[in-house]
Write a protein that holds these residues in place. Structure first.
Motif, mmCIF file in Angstrom:
data_model
loop_
_atom_site.group_PDB
_atom_site.id
_atom_site.type_symbol
_atom_site.label_atom_id
_atom_site.label_comp_id
_atom_site.label_asym_id
_atom_site.label_seq_id
_atom_site.Cartn_x
_atom_site.Cartn_y
_atom_site.Cartn_z
ATOM 1 N N SER A 4 57.556 46.809 39.243
ATOM 2 C CA SER A 4 56.679 45.746 39.741
ATOM 3 C C SER A 4 55.410 46.373 40.318
ATOM 4 N N ALA A 5 54.259 45.839 39.938
ATOM 5 C CA ALA A 5 52.988 46.382 40.414
ATOM 6 C C ALA A 5 52.065 45.261 40.860
ATOM 7 N N ARG A 6 51.409 45.490 41.978
ATOM 8 C CA ARG A 6 50.430 44.537 42.506
ATOM 9 C C ARG A 6 49.207 45.317 42.971
ATOM 10 N N VAL A 7 48.039 44.708 42.834
ATOM 11 C CA VAL A 7 46.805 45.338 43.306
ATOM 12 C C VAL A 7 45.989 44.277 44.031
ATOM 13 N N PHE A 8 45.658 44.549 45.286
ATOM 14 C CA PHE A 8 44.859 43.616 46.084
ATOM 15 C C PHE A 8 43.821 44.394 46.887
ATOM 16 N N THR A 9 42.766 43.696 47.283
ATOM 17 C CA THR A 9 41.821 44.288 48.222
ATOM 18 C C THR A 9 42.401 44.193 49.627
ATOM 19 N N ASP A 28 36.946 44.906 43.850
ATOM 20 C CA ASP A 28 37.820 43.831 43.386
ATOM 21 C C ASP A 28 37.846 43.721 41.859
ATOM 22 N N SER A 29 36.694 43.904 41.214
ATOM 23 C CA SER A 29 36.628 43.768 39.753
ATOM 24 C C SER A 29 37.421 44.839 39.021
ATOM 25 N N LEU A 30 37.790 45.902 39.722
ATOM 26 C CA LEU A 30 38.530 46.992 39.101
ATOM 27 C C LEU A 30 40.036 46.734 39.076
ATOM 28 N N ARG A 31 40.490 45.699 39.777
ATOM 29 C CA ARG A 31 41.928 45.437 39.880
ATOM 30 C C ARG A 31 42.581 45.302 38.502
ATOM 31 N N VAL A 36 37.701 43.844 31.384
ATOM 32 C CA VAL A 36 37.425 44.281 32.755
ATOM 33 C C VAL A 36 36.226 45.208 32.774
ATOM 34 N N THR A 37 36.160 46.120 31.817
ATOM 35 C CA THR A 37 35.026 47.045 31.746
ATOM 36 C C THR A 37 33.723 46.290 31.547
ATOM 37 N N GLY A 38 33.738 45.272 30.701
ATOM 38 C CA GLY A 38 32.540 44.471 30.490
ATOM 39 C C GLY A 38 32.056 43.807 31.752
ATOM 40 N N ARG A 39 32.990 43.300 32.535
ATOM 41 C CA ARG A 39 32.603 42.665 33.803
ATOM 42 C C ARG A 39 31.981 43.690 34.748
ATOM 43 N N LEU A 40 32.567 44.888 34.800
ATOM 44 C CA LEU A 40 32.021 45.934 35.662
ATOM 45 C C LEU A 40 30.627 46.366 35.204
ATOM 46 N N LEU A 41 30.392 46.381 33.896
ATOM 47 C CA LEU A 41 29.103 46.814 33.370
ATOM 48 C C LEU A 41 28.000 45.798 33.603
ATOM 49 N N LEU A 64 46.008 47.208 37.112
ATOM 50 C CA LEU A 64 47.186 46.421 36.745
ATOM 51 C C LEU A 64 47.574 46.636 35.280
ATOM 52 N N ALA A 65 46.559 46.678 34.415
ATOM 53 C CA ALA A 65 46.835 46.886 32.991
ATOM 54 C C ALA A 65 47.537 48.219 32.768
ATOM 55 N N LYS A 66 47.156 49.242 33.521
ATOM 56 C CA LYS A 66 47.781 50.550 33.312
ATOM 57 C C LYS A 66 49.245 50.529 33.737
ATOM 58 N N PHE A 67 49.570 49.831 34.808
ATOM 59 C CA PHE A 67 50.973 49.676 35.192
ATOM 60 C C PHE A 67 51.741 48.942 34.094
ATOM 61 N N ASP A 68 51.145 47.869 33.563
ATOM 62 C CA ASP A 68 51.799 47.104 32.493
ATOM 63 C C ASP A 68 52.102 47.987 31.291
#
Length: 308
Positions: free
Chosen positions: A212-217, A193-196, A54-59, A200-204
Motif C-alpha cells: 500500500s502506498a500513499r503520497v500527500f503534502t 504537489d504535482s509530483l505526487r 504528470v510530466t506534462g503538467r509539471l512542464l 504513486l505510479a512508481k509504487f504501482d
C-alpha cells in the motif's frame, strides 16, 4: 560508474530503481538537457498517459495550458475551442500517443510530440519540426527515469551532479527494515504537489497490490489521513521533519537540498522507492516478463523487458 550497470544489465539481472536514478543523474551531469519546450506562448492542450501526463503538467503548469490523459483528451479538447496547439508527451511514441496525435491533427491543431524514441508510430504522423526527441538511457520497462528526468531538466535547468551527490549522501544512511512494512506514506512539501502522481505510479509499477502506498503534502496530511492507523505503515517525510504522524519507530526523515527543485524530489523519491524495492521480494522482476507479453498484445506493439 552507474551508467556501466545500465549498459550491461540483462533480463535476469535487472537493476533496482535507485541504481537507475543515479545512472541518469550521472548521464545528465555530463550531458545537460538543452531542449526548449514548444508552444510556450500559446494556449496549449498537454496530453499524456500515466507518468507522461504528470510530466506534462509539471512542464506546462506555469503556462496557459489545460491537461488531459488518454481517457479525457477528446472531451477536454472539445471543451476548449481556443486551443492553439497540442503537445503530446510519450516516452515510447506508441500506445495511446498515435491516436492522440491523429485526433488533434484531424481537428486542425498544430501538434508537437515530446518523446525519447525515434521512428515511432506517433512520430511518423508529424514532420520533424514538430518532434522533439529527448535523450534516454537503457532501462527496465516502466522505470522511465531518464526519459522524464531529461524532459524536466530541460525546463528546470537543475544541477544533476549536485543532486546525485546529495542522493549518494542520503542512501547509505537509510535503515535496513523496509521489509518489515507493508504500507508506505510519503510526505512531501506543498510546492511539489504535482509530483505526487509520479511517485504513486512508481509504487504501482514496482509493487502493485502487494504494498500500500500513499503520497500527500504536509498540508494534505492534516485532513483525516491517519484515522485508521497501522503499525506496519512507514511514514517517510521529505524536507520538513514529520513529528506527528506514525510513531518514532515508523518515521523516516529524508533531507532535501536547500532550494530543492522538481528533479531533486523526483530523484530522491525514486531512489528511496528503489531502496524499498531492494529490501522487499522481487515482485517486479519476477513478473515483468509475463507482463510485457500481455502488454504487447494489448497495445498491438512489441514491448520488451529492456528499453534500449
Amino acid at each position: 560508474m552507474y551508467q556501466d550497470v545500465l549498459v550491461t544489465f540483462r533480463e535476469d539481472s535487472l537493476p533496482d530503481l535507485d541504481t537507475v536514478v543515479l545512472g541518469a543523474l550521472e548521464y545528465f551531469e555530463d550531458k545537460p538537457s538543452r531542449q526548449e519546450l514548444p508552444a510556450q506562448d500559446k494556449k496549449v492542450l498537454v496530453l499524456g498517459s500515466e507518468g507522461a501526463a504528470v510530466t506534462g503538467r509539471l512542464l506546462y503548469e506555469d503556462r496557459n495550458a489545460v491537461f488531459a490523459d488518454e481517457s479525457t483528451y477528446e472531451e477536454t479538447y472539445e471543451a476548449h475551442p481556443d486551443i492553439e496547439a497540442v503537445v503530446v508527451i510519450s516516452a515510447s511514441g506508441s500506445k495511446h500517443a498515435p491516436e492522440m496525435v491523429k485526433y488533434a491533427k484531424e481537428r486542425g491543431s498544430e501538434v508537437f510530440l515530446l518523446t525519447t524514441a525515434k521512428s515511432t508510430p506517433a512520430e511518423k504522423l508529424l514532420d520533424t519540426e514538430h518532434v522533439l526527441v529527448f535523450p534516454r538511457l537503457r532501462e527496465p520497462y516502466t522505470y522511465n527515469v531518464s526519459t522524464y528526468m531529461g524532459m524536466l531538466l530541460s525546463k528546470t535547468k537543475e544541477d544533476a551532479g549536485a543532486i546525485k551527490q546529495h542522493v549518494e549522501t542520503v542512501l547509505p544512511a537509510l535503515p535496513e527494515n523496509f521489509g518489515s512494512f507493508d504500507a508506505f506514506c510519503l510526505i512531501i512539501p506543498p510546492q511539489f504537489d504535482s509530483l505526487r502522481g509520479l511517485l504513486l505510479a512508481k509504487f504501482d509499477e514496482l509493487f502493485g497490490p502487494r504494498i500500500s502506498a500513499r503520497v500527500f503534502t504536509t498540508e494534505q496530511m492534516k485532513h483525516a489521513k491517519t484515522v485508521v492507523p497501522s503499525p506496519t505503515e512507514c511514514f517517510i517525510s521529505f524536507g520538513e521533519r514529520n513529528k506527528v504522524f506514525g510513531t518514532k519507530e515508523t518515521r523516516l526523515h529524508i533531507p532535501l537540498r536547500e532550494h530543492a527543485g522538481i528533479v531533486d524530489l523526483m530523484a530522491m523519491g525514486y531512489a528511496i522507492i528503489g531502496r524499498i524495492q531492494n529490501q522487499l521480494p522481487p515482485y517486479f522482476k519476477d513478473n515483468i516478463e509475463v507482463y510485457v507479453k500481455e502488454a504487447s498484445r494489448l497495445f498491438n506493439t512489441k514491448i520488451k523487458v529492456i528499453v534500449e
